[in-house]
Every structure is written in C-alpha cells, then in structure tokens.
Write an enzyme that holds these catalytic residues in place. Sequence first.
Site, PDB file in Angstrom:
ATOM      1  CB  SER A 141       8.456 -28.817  41.807  1.00 42.53           C
ATOM      2  OG  SER A 141       9.805 -28.174  41.948  1.00 42.53           O
ATOM      3  CE1 TYR A 154       7.540 -24.128  39.044  1.00 45.44           C
ATOM      4  CE2 TYR A 154       9.224 -24.947  40.669  1.00 45.44           C
ATOM      5  CZ  TYR A 154       8.252 -25.228  39.614  1.00 45.44           C
ATOM      6  OH  TYR A 154       8.222 -26.494  39.017  1.00 45.44           O
ATOM      7  CE  LYS A 158       5.001 -26.490  40.283  1.00 42.76           C
ATOM      8  NZ  LYS A 158       3.875 -27.254  39.479  1.00 42.76           N
TER       9      LYS A 158
HETATM   10  P1  NDP Z   1       6.596 -25.623  29.740  1.00 46.89           P
HETATM   11  O1  NDP Z   1       6.896 -24.363  30.181  1.00 46.89           O
HETATM   12  O2  NDP Z   1       7.684 -26.381  28.860  1.00 46.89           O
HETATM   13  O3  NDP Z   1       5.102 -25.937  29.521  1.00 46.89           O
HETATM   14  C1  NDP Z   1       3.977 -25.468  30.237  1.00 46.89           C
HETATM   15  C2  NDP Z   1       2.828 -25.355  29.562  1.00 46.89           C
HETATM   16  O4  NDP Z   1       1.706 -24.833  30.412  1.00 46.89           O
HETATM   17  C3  NDP Z   1       2.930 -24.468  28.187  1.00 46.89           C
HETATM   18  O5  NDP Z   1       2.277 -25.123  27.277  1.00 46.89           O
HETATM   19  C4  NDP Z   1       2.058 -23.290  28.781  1.00 46.89           C
HETATM   20  O6  NDP Z   1       1.387 -22.527  27.701  1.00 46.89           O
HETATM   21  C5  NDP Z   1       0.938 -23.829  29.690  1.00 46.89           C
HETATM   22  N1  NDP Z   1       0.558 -22.901  30.487  1.00 46.89           N
HETATM   23  C6  NDP Z   1       1.053 -21.715  31.199  1.00 46.89           C
HETATM   24  N2  NDP Z   1       0.337 -20.968  31.807  1.00 46.89           N
HETATM   25  C7  NDP Z   1      -0.984 -21.585  31.740  1.00 46.89           C
HETATM   26  C8  NDP Z   1      -2.305 -21.215  31.987  1.00 46.89           C
HETATM   27  N3  NDP Z   1      -2.437 -20.203  32.869  1.00 46.89           N
HETATM   28  N4  NDP Z   1      -3.251 -22.055  31.630  1.00 46.89           N
HETATM   29  C9  NDP Z   1      -3.194 -22.981  30.963  1.00 46.89           C
HETATM   30  N5  NDP Z   1      -1.916 -23.571  30.271  1.00 46.89           N
HETATM   31  C10 NDP Z   1      -0.854 -22.735  30.771  1.00 46.89           C
HETATM   32  O7  NDP Z   1       6.874 -26.513  31.407  1.00 46.89           O
HETATM   33  P2  NDP Z   1       7.081 -28.011  31.699  1.00 46.89           P
HETATM   34  O8  NDP Z   1       6.434 -28.880  30.745  1.00 46.89           O
HETATM   35  O9  NDP Z   1       8.530 -27.926  32.159  1.00 46.89           O
HETATM   36  O10 NDP Z   1       6.397 -27.883  33.207  1.00 46.89           O
HETATM   37  C11 NDP Z   1       5.217 -28.821  33.428  1.00 46.89           C
HETATM   38  C12 NDP Z   1       4.891 -28.721  34.876  1.00 46.89           C
HETATM   39  O11 NDP Z   1       5.909 -29.401  35.355  1.00 46.89           O
HETATM   40  C13 NDP Z   1       4.646 -27.382  35.563  1.00 46.89           C
HETATM   41  O12 NDP Z   1       3.832 -27.271  36.252  1.00 46.89           O
HETATM   42  C14 NDP Z   1       6.058 -27.153  36.172  1.00 46.89           C
HETATM   43  O13 NDP Z   1       6.177 -26.350  37.323  1.00 46.89           O
HETATM   44  C15 NDP Z   1       6.297 -28.741  36.581  1.00 46.89           C
HETATM   45  N6  NDP Z   1       8.034 -29.084  36.619  1.00 46.89           N
HETATM   46  C16 NDP Z   1       8.878 -28.879  35.576  1.00 46.89           C
HETATM   47  C17 NDP Z   1      10.135 -29.392  35.928  1.00 46.89           C
HETATM   48  C18 NDP Z   1      11.151 -29.265  34.817  1.00 46.89           C
HETATM   49  O14 NDP Z   1      12.148 -29.478  35.177  1.00 46.89           O
HETATM   50  N7  NDP Z   1      10.594 -28.766  33.633  1.00 46.89           N
HETATM   51  C19 NDP Z   1      10.526 -29.668  37.376  1.00 46.89           C
HETATM   52  C20 NDP Z   1       9.426 -29.695  38.255  1.00 46.89           C
HETATM   53  C21 NDP Z   1       8.029 -29.327  37.993  1.00 46.89           C
HETATM   54  P3  NDP Z   1       2.262 -21.439  26.661  1.00 46.89           P
HETATM   55  O15 NDP Z   1       2.910 -22.184  25.862  1.00 46.89           O
HETATM   56  O16 NDP Z   1       0.971 -21.042  25.909  1.00 46.89           O
HETATM   57  O17 NDP Z   1       2.719 -20.551  27.511  1.00 46.89           O
END
Ligand code: NDP
Length: 251
Positions: A141, A154, A158
């Site tokens: 991130s 967070y 990260k």
């Molecule tokens: P979302 O919340 O849209 O999706 C995250 C996914 O991860 C969900 O399907 C969730 O499952 C799953 N998840 C959560 N906890 C676990 C776990 N313990 N084990 C397995 N799966 C898990 O997030 P994003 O797509 O936005 O983010 C994806 C990555 O990108 C993250 O690491 C985030 O920190 C990073 N990121 C995102 C940014 C953004 O602007 N969106 C910016 C910078 C970094 P469930 O639905 O069941 O909870």
Amino acid sequence: MPAKVALITGAARGIGYGIATCLARQGTRIVIADMNGTSAKKSAAQLAQDTGVKTLGLACDVTSRTQVAALVKKTIKQFGQIDILVNNAGICPFVDIMAMSEDVFKKTLDVNLTGAFHCTQLVAKEMIKRGKGGRIIFITSLAVNVSSAAQGDYAASKAGLHMLMKSFAIALGPKGITCNGVAPGMILTDMTKFHWEKPEPAAFVKQRVPVGRIGTPEDIGNAVTLLCSDAAAYINGVGLIVDGGHQAVCA
Ligand code: NDP
C-alpha cells in the site's frame, strides 16, 4: 509445457479478483483462495467461464497456518505445481489509533502480515522442491510510507509486509524465486467504496491523482502480471507503486 499456476489470496473479489483476471488472460491456471469458500468457488467458476482457463476456488483463512498448509496441498493435488503466489488478502478497519482495541490491532497484523508469512513460507517450500523457480508478489500500500490516525494498524502491517518481502527476496533469490511488492494507490473496491463514492472524495481524486481517475483492480492486476512475466526475471526485492502518480504530487 503445462500452463502456469497462480495462487491468489483474498481473491473472491476486489483487487485479488482483478489480479486473477489479468493472470488468467495470459493463460495462467488460477486458484482463488478466500475466507468465504462459497464466494471463492463462485468467483472461480465465473473466471473460468469468462477466460476459459482452469480455476479452483478454495476456502482459506490466511491467519491459520493449518488452513494455508491445506490450501497448498489441495492446489498441488489439483494442478501439480505453483508458479506464482500473490499475497493479497488484507483488511483495513479504519479505527482511530487512540481508540483502537488490542484485538483490532492484533487482527490487522495477523491477516496482513502473519498471513503473508505463512503463505510465502509454505508455498516457497513447494517451489524449492520443484526446482523451477517462481514469483511471489506482496500487495502492500502507499501506507508503507505514509499513514493517517485511522490507519495506524494498517500502516504498521503494510510497512512490515514490505520488509518481509525484502527478507524473502534475499532468502529465495538463490532458488530462482523472486519476491516483489505492488503498492496500490486509491483503488475502487468494497474496502474503499464507502469513501470514494461520495461526491467530495471523487472530486479530490480528479484533482489529486495526475491521471485523473481512481484506480481499478485490473490496474493492479496488470502490474502484477508484468512482475510475473519472463521480462521481470531480474527484478527482485522492490516495491512498485501503482497509483496514477498520486504519490509524486507534493501538496
Ligand atoms: P476487499 O475488502 O475488497 O477484499 C479483500 C478480500 O480479502 C475479501 O474477499 C476478503 O474476504 C478477503 N480476506 C479478508 N481477510 C482474509 C483472511 N484472513 N484470509 C483470506 N482472505 C481474507 O479489499 P481490496 O480488494 O480493496 O484489497 C486487497 C488488498 O489490496 C489488501 O491487501 C489491501 O490492503 C490492499 N490495498 C487496497 C487498496 C484499495 O484502495 N482498495 C489500496 C492499497 C492496498 P471476505 O469478503 O470473506 O472478508
């Protein structure tokens, strides 16, 4: 030669699914791992239908080493190999650091940092055993370098993930396995849409991000695909910022 296999965590939706889509377009077989097994299976079926590649949807909570070990075993049983791991699963509770409970703090570190440790160590052992190298990507991130009062847990997780990536890059480079970070800027997903769908933040994005739009999950998927390509063989231990130029702006 059989098609490559990519295992992506937290890939039932959001950025993980965008990464899965971009890698599948290259013909890579995809394992969608997610907390919710039903969502993982549904997304894997959708991806197979859209791209024609073989996919597998599996339930896995990355904080459980036992579940990660089972995920790796099932992937090898089904596809025989793992060429690419993307540590994407992550959470961001957005709680003020002065009001945050110990439980929330620990959970963020557990999912975002310890989860990637389990996945990388267990997948890398299989890659080493196979002897054909591999690619491991850590979704970090902009919070590797900057933070806010509501992102103390967070940002700590990260920044730790970025250094974990470097440590694995040093350990695994001699085995032909490269490790790199991809740091997304502002990407529209379920994690962030509550914020970016309001009119003022949307205007802020247009003004603040030089390319004039919020990012998409496939913007991140394309960067991951680049780092997983043969052309990236000598790229190891670095973080690639994919933010439309956001962090280049000084004020
Ligand atoms: P979302 O919340 O849209 O999706 C995250 C996914 O991860 C969900 O399907 C969730 O499952 C799953 N998840 C959560 N906890 C676990 C776990 N313990 N084990 C397995 N799966 C898990 O997030 P994003 O797509 O936005 O983010 C994806 C990555 O990108 C993250 O690491 C985030 O920190 C990073 N990121 C995102 C940014 C953004 O602007 N969106 C910016 C910078 C970094 P469930 O639905 O069941 O909870």
